[in-house]
Design a protein around this motif. Structure first.
Motif, PDB file in Angstrom:
ATOM      1  N   ALA A 110      52.442  17.396  -5.511  1.00  0.00           N
ATOM      2  CA  ALA A 110      51.497  17.661  -6.602  1.00  0.00           C
ATOM      3  C   ALA A 110      51.243  19.160  -6.749  1.00  0.00           C
ATOM      4  CB  ALA A 110      50.183  16.921  -6.359  1.00  0.00           C
ATOM      5  N   VAL A 111      51.039  19.839  -5.624  1.00  0.00           N
ATOM      6  CA  VAL A 111      50.792  21.283  -5.689  1.00  0.00           C
ATOM      7  C   VAL A 111      52.044  22.003  -6.191  1.00  0.00           C
ATOM      8  CG1 VAL A 111      50.251  23.346  -4.321  1.00  0.00           C
ATOM      9  CG2 VAL A 111      48.976  21.232  -3.934  1.00  0.00           C
ATOM     10  N   SER A 112      53.205  21.576  -5.749  1.00  0.00           N
ATOM     11  CA  SER A 112      54.461  22.176  -6.218  1.00  0.00           C
ATOM     12  C   SER A 112      54.620  22.008  -7.729  1.00  0.00           C
ATOM     13  CB  SER A 112      55.657  21.552  -5.500  1.00  0.00           C
ATOM     14  OG  SER A 112      55.623  21.864  -4.128  1.00  0.00           O
ATOM     15  N   GLN A 113      54.317  20.815  -8.222  1.00  0.00           N
ATOM     16  CA  GLN A 113      54.400  20.570  -9.663  1.00  0.00           C
ATOM     17  C   GLN A 113      53.405  21.429 -10.420  1.00  0.00           C
ATOM     18  OE1 GLN A 113      53.811  16.359 -10.087  1.00  0.00           O
ATOM     19  NE2 GLN A 113      55.991  15.902  -9.926  1.00  0.00           N
ATOM     20  N   LEU A 114      52.212  21.583  -9.878  1.00  0.00           N
ATOM     21  CA  LEU A 114      51.204  22.417 -10.520  1.00  0.00           C
ATOM     22  C   LEU A 114      51.670  23.868 -10.583  1.00  0.00           C
ATOM     23  CD1 LEU A 114      48.432  22.622 -11.833  1.00  0.00           C
ATOM     24  CD2 LEU A 114      47.442  22.848  -9.536  1.00  0.00           C
ATOM     25  N   ILE A 115      52.251  24.351  -9.500  1.00  0.00           N
ATOM     26  CA  ILE A 115      52.771  25.721  -9.484  1.00  0.00           C
ATOM     27  C   ILE A 115      53.866  25.874 -10.535  1.00  0.00           C
ATOM     28  CG2 ILE A 115      54.129  27.369  -8.120  1.00  0.00           C
ATOM     29  CD1 ILE A 115      52.510  26.417  -5.662  1.00  0.00           C
ATOM     30  N   GLU A 116      54.777  24.920 -10.583  1.00  0.00           N
ATOM     31  CA  GLU A 116      55.856  24.976 -11.574  1.00  0.00           C
ATOM     32  C   GLU A 116      55.290  24.987 -12.996  1.00  0.00           C
ATOM     33  OE1 GLU A 116      58.495  21.714 -10.783  1.00  0.00           O
ATOM     34  OE2 GLU A 116      59.029  22.513  -8.804  1.00  0.00           O
ATOM     35  N   ARG A 117      54.286  24.148 -13.233  1.00  0.00           N
ATOM     36  CA  ARG A 117      53.667  24.088 -14.553  1.00  0.00           C
ATOM     37  C   ARG A 117      53.012  25.427 -14.915  1.00  0.00           C
ATOM     38  NH1 ARG A 117      49.771  19.704 -14.348  1.00  0.00           N
ATOM     39  NH2 ARG A 117      51.380  18.713 -13.152  1.00  0.00           N
ATOM     40  N   ARG A 118      52.283  25.983 -13.953  1.00  0.00           N
ATOM     41  CA  ARG A 118      51.621  27.274 -14.189  1.00  0.00           C
ATOM     42  C   ARG A 118      52.639  28.376 -14.415  1.00  0.00           C
ATOM     43  NH1 ARG A 118      46.187  26.788 -12.154  1.00  0.00           N
ATOM     44  NH2 ARG A 118      45.500  24.941 -13.273  1.00  0.00           N
ATOM     45  N   GLN A 119      53.720  28.379 -13.672  1.00  0.00           N
ATOM     46  CA  GLN A 119      54.761  29.380 -13.868  1.00  0.00           C
ATOM     47  C   GLN A 119      55.411  29.228 -15.244  1.00  0.00           C
ATOM     48  OE1 GLN A 119      57.111  28.667 -10.310  1.00  0.00           O
ATOM     49  NE2 GLN A 119      56.224  30.462  -9.297  1.00  0.00           N
ATOM     50  N   ALA A 120      55.622  27.985 -15.663  1.00  0.00           N
ATOM     51  CA  ALA A 120      56.191  27.735 -16.985  1.00  0.00           C
ATOM     52  C   ALA A 120      55.226  28.213 -18.068  1.00  0.00           C
ATOM     53  CB  ALA A 120      56.503  26.250 -17.161  1.00  0.00           C
ATOM     54  N   GLU A 121      53.918  27.961 -17.877  1.00  0.00           N
ATOM     55  CA  GLU A 121      52.918  28.436 -18.840  1.00  0.00           C
ATOM     56  C   GLU A 121      52.909  29.957 -18.907  1.00  0.00           C
ATOM     57  OE1 GLU A 121      49.266  26.752 -17.438  1.00  0.00           O
ATOM     58  OE2 GLU A 121      49.757  24.735 -18.155  1.00  0.00           O
ATOM     59  N   MET A 122      52.989  30.601 -17.745  1.00  0.00           N
ATOM     60  CA  MET A 122      53.007  32.062 -17.719  1.00  0.00           C
ATOM     61  C   MET A 122      54.258  32.612 -18.390  1.00  0.00           C
ATOM     62  SD  MET A 122      51.463  32.803 -13.891  1.00  0.00           S
ATOM     63  CE  MET A 122      52.188  34.417 -13.828  1.00  0.00           C
ATOM     64  N   GLN A 123      55.396  31.950 -18.157  1.00  0.00           N
ATOM     65  CA  GLN A 123      56.647  32.386 -18.782  1.00  0.00           C
ATOM     66  C   GLN A 123      56.567  32.213 -20.293  1.00  0.00           C
ATOM     67  OE1 GLN A 123      59.302  33.823 -17.165  1.00  0.00           O
ATOM     68  NE2 GLN A 123      60.012  34.244 -19.226  1.00  0.00           N
ATOM     69  N   LEU A 124      55.991  31.103 -20.747  1.00  0.00           N
ATOM     70  CA  LEU A 124      55.828  30.868 -22.174  1.00  0.00           C
ATOM     71  C   LEU A 124      54.916  31.923 -22.786  1.00  0.00           C
ATOM     72  CD1 LEU A 124      56.392  29.054 -24.618  1.00  0.00           C
ATOM     73  CD2 LEU A 124      54.419  27.668 -23.938  1.00  0.00           C
ATOM     74  N   LYS A 125      53.821  32.232 -22.108  1.00  0.00           N
ATOM     75  CA  LYS A 125      52.890  33.261 -22.589  1.00  0.00           C
ATOM     76  C   LYS A 125      53.584  34.613 -22.668  1.00  0.00           C
ATOM     77  CE  LYS A 125      48.371  35.285 -21.575  1.00  0.00           C
ATOM     78  NZ  LYS A 125      47.240  35.276 -20.644  1.00  0.00           N
ATOM     79  N   GLN A 126      54.361  34.924 -21.638  1.00  0.00           N
ATOM     80  CA  GLN A 126      55.095  36.194 -21.636  1.00  0.00           C
ATOM     81  C   GLN A 126      56.128  36.219 -22.758  1.00  0.00           C
ATOM     82  OE1 GLN A 126      57.024  37.048 -17.929  1.00  0.00           O
ATOM     83  NE2 GLN A 126      57.813  39.011 -18.629  1.00  0.00           N
ATOM     84  N   ASN A 127      56.821  35.129 -22.960  1.00  0.00           N
ATOM     85  CA  ASN A 127      57.803  35.048 -24.042  1.00  0.00           C
ATOM     86  C   ASN A 127      57.129  35.244 -25.406  1.00  0.00           C
ATOM     87  OD1 ASN A 127      59.782  34.574 -22.153  1.00  0.00           O
ATOM     88  ND2 ASN A 127      59.949  32.390 -22.568  1.00  0.00           N
ATOM     89  N   ARG A 128      55.950  34.641 -25.582  1.00  0.00           N
ATOM     90  CA  ARG A 128      55.223  34.794 -26.849  1.00  0.00           C
ATOM     91  C   ARG A 128      54.782  36.240 -27.056  1.00  0.00           C
ATOM     92  NH1 ARG A 128      51.613  29.270 -26.558  1.00  0.00           N
ATOM     93  NH2 ARG A 128      53.268  27.880 -27.292  1.00  0.00           N
ATOM     94  N   GLN A 129      54.320  36.870 -25.964  1.00  0.00           N
ATOM     95  CA  GLN A 129      53.905  38.270 -26.074  1.00  0.00           C
ATOM     96  C   GLN A 129      55.100  39.159 -26.427  1.00  0.00           C
ATOM     97  OE1 GLN A 129      52.052  38.930 -22.247  1.00  0.00           O
ATOM     98  NE2 GLN A 129      50.025  38.313 -22.993  1.00  0.00           N
TER      99      GLN A 129
END
Length: 160
Positions: A110-129
């Protein structure tokens, strides 16, 4: 501390707890196997003892020897029963350790999935910026080109 760093610390703690559960389960498995083998040895020994003495009684045997045999057989039966209880207890402990390991594995996942999700969100945010910055740069380039084009056309017509 960033959110990812905190999650990585939680993941490290969860992995440590899982590793401890793996060790505990292995110890419980070994204890169970040892208890089971000892119970089997006692049972086998009791059967061999009974077989040997039954053969002896067929040849000869006084009442005193029969009583000693019966007393010892009773005590041996009690030892077998006690060992069977120990096997059952070790089996229950093994089941508890297995359940705890499963729970800790789920936590790590569960923690691993949460980390992956957060990293994906951060990557998406960075891509949008980055896309926004690229769009703004392109818009500035277009405006600059238009303003340079107007200035050039004004010079060509002499209206400046």
């Amino acid at each position: 501390m960033s959110g990812i760093q905190a999650l990585l610390m939680v993941l490290e703690s969860a992995e440590k707890a899982r590793d401890e559960a793996v060790s505990a389960m292995e110890a419980a498995r070994q204890a169970h196997e040892s208890s089971r083998q000892q119970a089997q040895s006692l049972t086998d020994w009791r059967q061999e003892y009974q077989r040997r003495w039954q053969t002896q009684f067929q040849q000869s045997g006084g009442m005193e020897i029969v009583r000693c045999y019966q007393d010892f057989t009773v005590r041996l039966g009690e030892a077998v029963s006690e060992q069977d209880r120990r096997v059952a207890m070790s089996e229950q402990q093994l089941a508890r350790c297995r359940a705890q390991l499963i729970e800790r594995e789920r936590r790590v996942a569960a923690v691993s999935q949460l980390i992956e999700r957060r990293q994906a969100e951060m990557q998406l945010k960075q891509n949008r910026q980055e896309q926004k910055a690229t769009d703004e740069q392109a818009a500035r380039s277009v405006r600059m080109a238009q303003s340079q084009g107007m200035a050039a056309s004004g010079m060509a017509t002499g209206t400046l």
